[in-house]
Design a protein around this motif. Structure first.
Motif, PDB file in Angstrom:
ATOM      1  N   VAL A 180      14.136  55.082  71.854  1.00 27.27           N
ATOM      2  CA  VAL A 180      15.576  55.050  72.125  1.00 27.27           C
ATOM      3  C   VAL A 180      16.193  53.790  71.538  1.00 27.27           C
ATOM      4  CG1 VAL A 180      17.317  54.807  73.944  1.00 27.27           C
ATOM      5  CG2 VAL A 180      15.507  56.509  74.178  1.00 27.27           C
ATOM      6  N   VAL A 181      15.541  52.644  71.739  1.00 25.34           N
ATOM      7  CA  VAL A 181      16.072  51.370  71.242  1.00 25.34           C
ATOM      8  C   VAL A 181      16.212  51.410  69.721  1.00 25.34           C
ATOM      9  CG1 VAL A 181      15.538  48.907  70.963  1.00 25.34           C
ATOM     10  CG2 VAL A 181      15.250  49.998  73.192  1.00 25.34           C
ATOM     11  N   VAL A 182      15.176  51.853  69.028  1.00 24.49           N
ATOM     12  CA  VAL A 182      15.199  51.890  67.562  1.00 24.49           C
ATOM     13  C   VAL A 182      16.278  52.851  67.068  1.00 24.49           C
ATOM     14  CG1 VAL A 182      13.863  52.535  65.509  1.00 24.49           C
ATOM     15  CG2 VAL A 182      12.792  51.192  67.329  1.00 24.49           C
ATOM     16  N   ALA A 183      16.348  54.040  67.664  1.00 34.92           N
ATOM     17  CA  ALA A 183      17.351  55.027  67.247  1.00 34.92           C
ATOM     18  C   ALA A 183      18.763  54.547  67.558  1.00 34.92           C
ATOM     19  CB  ALA A 183      17.083  56.373  67.935  1.00 34.92           C
ATOM     20  N   ALA A 184      18.950  53.965  68.724  1.00 30.57           N
ATOM     21  CA  ALA A 184      20.282  53.485  69.111  1.00 30.57           C
ATOM     22  C   ALA A 184      20.750  52.386  68.173  1.00 30.57           C
ATOM     23  CB  ALA A 184      20.258  52.986  70.557  1.00 30.57           C
ATOM     24  N   GLU A 185      19.836  51.500  67.777  1.00 34.43           N
ATOM     25  CA  GLU A 185      20.217  50.444  66.837  1.00 34.43           C
ATOM     26  C   GLU A 185      20.642  51.060  65.504  1.00 34.43           C
ATOM     27  OE1 GLU A 185      18.566  46.371  64.760  1.00 34.43           O
ATOM     28  OE2 GLU A 185      17.190  47.555  65.966  1.00 34.43           O
ATOM     29  N   ALA A 186      19.884  52.025  65.001  1.00 34.22           N
ATOM     30  CA  ALA A 186      20.220  52.665  63.729  1.00 34.22           C
ATOM     31  C   ALA A 186      21.562  53.371  63.793  1.00 34.22           C
ATOM     32  CB  ALA A 186      19.122  53.651  63.336  1.00 34.22           C
ATOM     33  N   VAL A 238      21.087  50.382  73.095  1.00 31.41           N
ATOM     34  CA  VAL A 238      20.054  49.413  72.711  1.00 31.41           C
ATOM     35  C   VAL A 238      19.764  48.511  73.902  1.00 31.41           C
ATOM     36  CG1 VAL A 238      19.500  47.412  71.260  1.00 31.41           C
ATOM     37  CG2 VAL A 238      20.616  49.412  70.244  1.00 31.41           C
ATOM     38  N   ARG A 239      20.823  47.957  74.489  1.00 31.47           N
ATOM     39  CA  ARG A 239      20.631  47.030  75.622  1.00 31.47           C
ATOM     40  C   ARG A 239      20.051  47.744  76.843  1.00 31.47           C
ATOM     41  NH1 ARG A 239      25.040  43.802  73.306  1.00 31.47           N
ATOM     42  NH2 ARG A 239      26.679  44.975  74.282  1.00 31.47           N
ATOM     43  N   ALA A 263      13.739  40.925  71.500  1.00 27.04           N
ATOM     44  CA  ALA A 263      14.651  39.775  71.522  1.00 27.04           C
ATOM     45  C   ALA A 263      15.526  39.777  70.272  1.00 27.04           C
ATOM     46  CB  ALA A 263      13.858  38.471  71.623  1.00 27.04           C
ATOM     47  N   VAL A 264      14.939  40.109  69.129  1.00 23.56           N
ATOM     48  CA  VAL A 264      15.706  40.160  67.883  1.00 23.56           C
ATOM     49  C   VAL A 264      16.720  41.304  67.940  1.00 23.56           C
ATOM     50  CG1 VAL A 264      15.583  40.577  65.387  1.00 23.56           C
ATOM     51  CG2 VAL A 264      13.884  39.101  66.500  1.00 23.56           C
ATOM     52  N   ARG A 265      16.288  42.458  68.404  1.00 27.61           N
ATOM     53  CA  ARG A 265      17.206  43.604  68.467  1.00 27.61           C
ATOM     54  C   ARG A 265      18.371  43.319  69.420  1.00 27.61           C
ATOM     55  NH1 ARG A 265      14.867  48.081  65.947  1.00 27.61           N
ATOM     56  NH2 ARG A 265      12.645  47.796  65.548  1.00 27.61           N
ATOM     57  N   GLU A 266      18.080  42.673  70.535  1.00 25.64           N
ATOM     58  CA  GLU A 266      19.144  42.336  71.478  1.00 25.64           C
ATOM     59  C   GLU A 266      20.088  41.302  70.865  1.00 25.64           C
ATOM     60  OE1 GLU A 266      19.365  41.979  76.199  1.00 25.64           O
ATOM     61  OE2 GLU A 266      18.007  40.504  75.285  1.00 25.64           O
ATOM     62  N   ALA A 267      19.528  40.316  70.174  1.00 23.87           N
ATOM     63  CA  ALA A 267      20.361  39.310  69.512  1.00 23.87           C
ATOM     64  C   ALA A 267      21.283  39.972  68.486  1.00 23.87           C
ATOM     65  CB  ALA A 267      19.481  38.257  68.850  1.00 23.87           C
ATOM     66  N   ARG A 321      29.249  37.452  68.612  1.00 26.41           N
ATOM     67  CA  ARG A 321      28.663  36.369  69.417  1.00 26.41           C
ATOM     68  C   ARG A 321      27.409  35.819  68.725  1.00 26.41           C
ATOM     69  NH1 ARG A 321      28.038  38.629  75.296  1.00 26.41           N
ATOM     70  NH2 ARG A 321      27.308  40.490  74.219  1.00 26.41           N
ATOM     71  N   LEU A 322      27.586  35.386  67.484  1.00 31.38           N
ATOM     72  CA  LEU A 322      26.455  34.918  66.684  1.00 31.38           C
ATOM     73  C   LEU A 322      25.778  33.702  67.304  1.00 31.38           C
ATOM     74  CD1 LEU A 322      24.683  35.094  64.183  1.00 31.38           C
ATOM     75  CD2 LEU A 322      26.429  33.801  62.935  1.00 31.38           C
ATOM     76  N   GLU A 323      26.546  32.753  67.784  1.00 28.98           N
ATOM     77  CA  GLU A 323      25.943  31.541  68.371  1.00 28.98           C
ATOM     78  C   GLU A 323      25.066  31.898  69.573  1.00 28.98           C
ATOM     79  OE1 GLU A 323      25.864  28.612  66.921  1.00 28.98           O
ATOM     80  OE2 GLU A 323      27.036  29.557  65.325  1.00 28.98           O
ATOM     81  N   GLN A 324      25.539  32.799  70.422  1.00 27.31           N
ATOM     82  CA  GLN A 324      24.743  33.244  71.569  1.00 27.31           C
ATOM     83  C   GLN A 324      23.467  33.934  71.088  1.00 27.31           C
ATOM     84  OE1 GLN A 324      26.744  35.988  74.205  1.00 27.31           O
ATOM     85  NE2 GLN A 324      24.918  36.363  75.413  1.00 27.31           N
ATOM     86  N   ALA A 325      23.597  34.753  70.062  1.00 26.16           N
ATOM     87  CA  ALA A 325      22.444  35.478  69.524  1.00 26.16           C
ATOM     88  C   ALA A 325      21.390  34.502  69.006  1.00 26.16           C
ATOM     89  CB  ALA A 325      22.904  36.419  68.415  1.00 26.16           C
ATOM     90  N   LEU A 326      21.817  33.520  68.224  1.00 28.60           N
ATOM     91  CA  LEU A 326      20.874  32.554  67.664  1.00 28.60           C
ATOM     92  C   LEU A 326      20.254  31.679  68.752  1.00 28.60           C
ATOM     93  CD1 LEU A 326      22.867  31.527  64.477  1.00 28.60           C
ATOM     94  CD2 LEU A 326      20.895  33.076  64.615  1.00 28.60           C
TER      95      LEU A 326
END
Length: 190
Positions: free
Chosen positions: A39-45, A52-53, A76-80, A88-93
């Motif tokens: 589900v996570v992989v498909a939702a991201e695509a 995803v979350r 962690a990368v997918r959530e970022a 929210r790039l700063e939060q992601a990094l």
């Protein structure tokens, strides 16, 4: 690839079903783990960041903190990337920062290779390419970095630039596993 998939017309894409709650905590938790990861992989695509979350939140309690370090890093990368797509790039990094040593233990350059995708999710292409340049100079996955750059150029930029990159770095693709990808791009980067 995900951005290209979303532009395809005439095809319907659907998320796989979330596993039923009764198997998540029971003896079939391994099945639930597999379904949640799908589900996570498909939702991201498909660009469904809420799914995803949700999938990551359901999957995390099913993971062993030591045995599943690679999967936890991947999540962690997918959530970022979900945060990066929302500006929210700063939060992601910042969320990725504690993973540096663990990711580098998997392979040198792993941390920054995955950070590139977070920058790209935020639309911060210049920062992504600066990071890629540093990896190439450091010799960390240089062949894959050049191939990724050529593939990105082929899908989002110039076919001619993609072909030029592939021709310039052809010697790096002598690895049989990369030769097919490089050859496909050289013939038809689109």
């Amino acid at each position: 690839i995900a951005k290209l998939v979303r532009r395809v017309e005439g095809l319907g894409f659907e998320l796989p079903d979330f596993p039923p709650p009764e198997i998540v905590g029971g003896p079939l938790a391994a099945v639930a783990r597999s379904q949640l990861f799908s589900v996570v992989v498909a939702a991201e695509a498909l660009g469904d960041m809420a799914a995803v979350r949700e999938g990551i939140a359901g999957l995390r309690p099913l993971l062993d903190k030591t045995a599943d370090a690679k999967t936890r890093w991947d999540l962690a990368v997918r959530e970022a990337k979900t945060w990066a797509t929302e500006g929210r790039l700063e939060q992601a990094l910042a969320a990725l920062a504690p993973w540096r040593d663990a990711a580098e233990a998997l392979a040198p350059g792993t941390f920054d290779s995955r950070r590139i995708s977070v920058y790209q999710a935020a639309g911060a292409e210049a920062q992504a390419e600066q990071l890629r340049d540093r990896l190439v100079v450091a010799g960390q996955g240089a062949a894959m970095q050049w191939l990724d750059r050529a593939l990105r150029e082929a899908s989002c930029g110039s076919v001619q630039a993609s072909r030029a990159l592939l021709a310039e770095h052809a010697g790096l693709f002598d690895n049989p596993s990369l030769r097919t990808l490089g050859g496909l791009c050289a013939r038809d980067p689109g």
